[in-house]
Design a protein around this motif. Structure first.
Motif, PDB file in Angstrom:
ATOM      1  N   SER A   1       0.873  -1.236   0.005  1.00  0.00           N
ATOM      2  CA  SER A   1       0.059   0.097   0.087  1.00  0.00           C
ATOM      3  C   SER A   1       0.939   1.276   0.087  1.00  0.00           C
ATOM      4  CB  SER A   1      -0.727   0.140   1.132  1.00  0.00           C
ATOM      5  OG  SER A   1      -1.591  -0.967   1.586  1.00  0.00           O
TER       6      SER A   1
ATOM      7  N   HIS B   1       2.435   5.647   6.998  1.00  0.00           N
ATOM      8  CA  HIS B   1       1.046   5.626   6.832  1.00  0.00           C
ATOM      9  C   HIS B   1       0.473   5.235   5.570  1.00  0.00           C
ATOM     10  CE1 HIS B   1       1.870   7.850  10.337  1.00  0.00           C
ATOM     11  NE2 HIS B   1       2.560   8.993   9.796  1.00  0.00           N
ATOM     12  N   TYR B   2      -0.645   4.478   5.446  1.00  0.00           N
ATOM     13  CA  TYR B   2      -1.267   4.013   4.314  1.00  0.00           C
ATOM     14  C   TYR B   2      -2.723   3.623   4.566  1.00  0.00           C
ATOM     15  CZ  TYR B   2       0.097  -0.392   6.825  1.00  0.00           C
ATOM     16  OH  TYR B   2       0.168  -1.346   7.818  1.00  0.00           O
ATOM     17  N   GLU B   3      -3.589   3.734   3.339  1.00  0.00           N
ATOM     18  CA  GLU B   3      -4.980   3.231   3.452  1.00  0.00           C
ATOM     19  C   GLU B   3      -5.027   1.868   3.387  1.00  0.00           C
ATOM     20  OE1 GLU B   3      -7.204   5.970   1.268  1.00  0.00           O
ATOM     21  OE2 GLU B   3      -6.035   7.750   2.139  1.00  0.00           O
ATOM     22  N   LYS B   4      -6.079   1.343   3.979  1.00  0.00           N
ATOM     23  CA  LYS B   4      -6.379  -0.217   3.996  1.00  0.00           C
ATOM     24  C   LYS B   4      -7.809  -0.134   3.316  1.00  0.00           C
ATOM     25  CE  LYS B   4      -5.127  -1.311   8.331  1.00  0.00           C
ATOM     26  NZ  LYS B   4      -4.830  -2.329   9.409  1.00  0.00           N
TER      27      LYS B   4
END
Ligand code: AMP
Ligand code: GLY
Length: 421
Positions: A335, A341-344
């Motif tokens: 991601s 920081h990353y979105e799921k």
């Protein structure tokens, strides 16, 4: 036989695929597993640190062998809990898994038994660590003693950076108690090689070599990650290097652990740096590498259950480990933003393309099944492995294959194995 695999990453998916090929196995469970593993195993909703619950499950379901993929439960003593209850399990006991659980322990072991590694000092007092740095040569490497998801290693180019590093690890406790003790180590240069070895407490059999790409960005830039891609074998691990490692590193490590009353049974992962002065140990892990397992296991010809049983029974010397001549390359799809920081929760498409295709594997890591389909559920989402006649072909196939799998914030390195082809 029924098998239980503990873990939920790409490594555990690769183990499950190998286990599924064994003629001895008729049912696989995985705790907790992931959406990909669920296609070949029944996933069980128990986490890796719930030892008694896992043992209850193994007992109730007459599991013939439990395989531990991850470091935390091994270091925490899951093998001891299972053995006490008479349950068959593959992995090192707590007092052997310390070889990964404490970097200070492993450095002291290497020093005591003359196993080649970087010069170092261990510190429990931040003031003493800071004072030591004043006269140390830069760059220098700081390592949190305990488990830190592969992120507790700081490579510092200047004295200022190194001092800040000591504060981060020991005073701010970025990795919690893992930083109560730190190792300050000489900086080494050279090619890195990962060699995973089967061990039965006395005998050790190295598998084929692999190379990981730990940094997040192309050209080995960016932050350290769990691993962004691997290839196997690595041409830098020549017959001469292999012979040296067998004589000076692998067997001496087994003998050292035995001499300490810590017989090592399971997978010993030896991280090597091939320096100008010869191969030296960077680190030991007490389990398969992730994503090293995703290129090594698909090349292994043996029945993995037979080999693991030989480790538990102390008969590994009778096993003839065999690997295919083919090369393998694994590209991790992550991601965007990992490892920070990353979105799921992004929908993943393109699976069908691979159904039934030989020499291609899609190993799930951070994925989750929802009513709408499989979605991303972590930083490293999956690993696409392709095998080919040589590294060049395997690499070409892997990079063609990753085009078929898509999700909104898909990110990958484009240079896995590039320097070699
Ligand atoms: P480790 O978790 O100990 O393997 O460290 C993670 C990564 O940091 C390694 O794969 C190396 O790339 C790097 N590293 C660790 N120790 C050293 C060292 N002494 N010299 C140079 N690089 C190192
Ligand atoms: N790929 C490195 C590790 O599994 O620790």
């Amino acid at each position: 036989m029924k098998v239980l695999i503990v873990g939920s990453g790409g490594r555990e998916h690769a183990i499950a695929v190998s286990v599924a090929k064994s003629s001895q196995v008729d049912k696989i469970y995985c705790a907790p597993g992931n959406a990909g593993i669920a296609r070949i195993a029944e996933c069980v909703d128990i986490t890796a640190m719930e030892f008694e619950k896992l043992a209850d499950f193994a007992e109730k379901n007459e599991i013939g062998l439990t395989i531990i993929g991850m470091d935390d439960p091994l270091v925490g003593g899951i093998v001891d809990v299972f053995e006490k209850r008479g349950l068959r399990i593959f992995g090192p006991r707590k007092k052997a898994a310390i070889i990964e659980g404490s970097k200070a322990f492993s450095k002291d072991l290497m020093k005591k038994y003359g196993i080649p590694t970087a010069e170092y000092e261990n510190f429990t007092n931040p003031e003493e660590a800071l004072a030591y740095l004043e006269t140390a040569k830069m760059p220098i490497v700081l390592k949190a003693d305990g488990l830190a998801l592969g992120k507790g290693v700081l490579i510092c180019n200047t004295l200022e950076e190194a001092k800040a590093g000591v504060r981060t690890l020991m005073l701010d406790k970025q990795f919690g108690d893992a930083g109560n003790t730190i190792v300050i180590e000489e900086y080494m240069t050279g090619h890195e090689v990962s060699v995973l070895c089967y061990c039965d407490g006395t005998h050790i059999k190295p598998m084929t070599s692999a190379q990981d790409h730990k940094r997040a960005k192309d050209g080995d830039k960016g932050l350290n990650t769990g691993g962004m891609g691997t290839f196997s074998p690595t041409p830098f691990y020549t017959d001469e290097v292999k012979k040296f490692c067998e004589e000076k590193i692998y067997q001496p490590t087994m003998d050292a652990m035995k001499a300490e009353g810590r017989d090592f049974v399971g997978i010993l992962f030896v991280g090597l740096m091939l320096t100008e002065a010869g191969p030296k140990v960077l680190e030991y892990n007490a389990r398969f590498g992730d994503p090293e397992a995703q290129v090594v296991l698909p090349r292994m010809k043996n029945d993995v259950i037979e080999v693991m049983n030989a480790c538990i029974d102390g008969t590994l010397d009778t096993v003839d480990l065999q690997f295919e001549d083919k090369a393998a390359v694994c590209v991790v799809l992550a991601s965007d933003g990992y490892p920070e920081h990353y979105e799921k929760g992004k929908l993943i498409t393109g699976w069908d393309h691979f159904d039934g295709m030989e020499d291609y594997y899609v190993f799930h890591a951070g994925t989750k099944q929802t009513k709408d389909g499989i979605v991303t559920n972590g930083g490293r989402v999956l690993g696409v492995t392709a095998k080919g006649a040589d590294l060049k072909e395997a690499r070409k196939k892997a990079y063609e294959a990753v085009k078929y799998i898509n999700f909104e914030n898909k990110y990958m390195r484009t240079d896995i194995g590039k320097e070699l082809v």
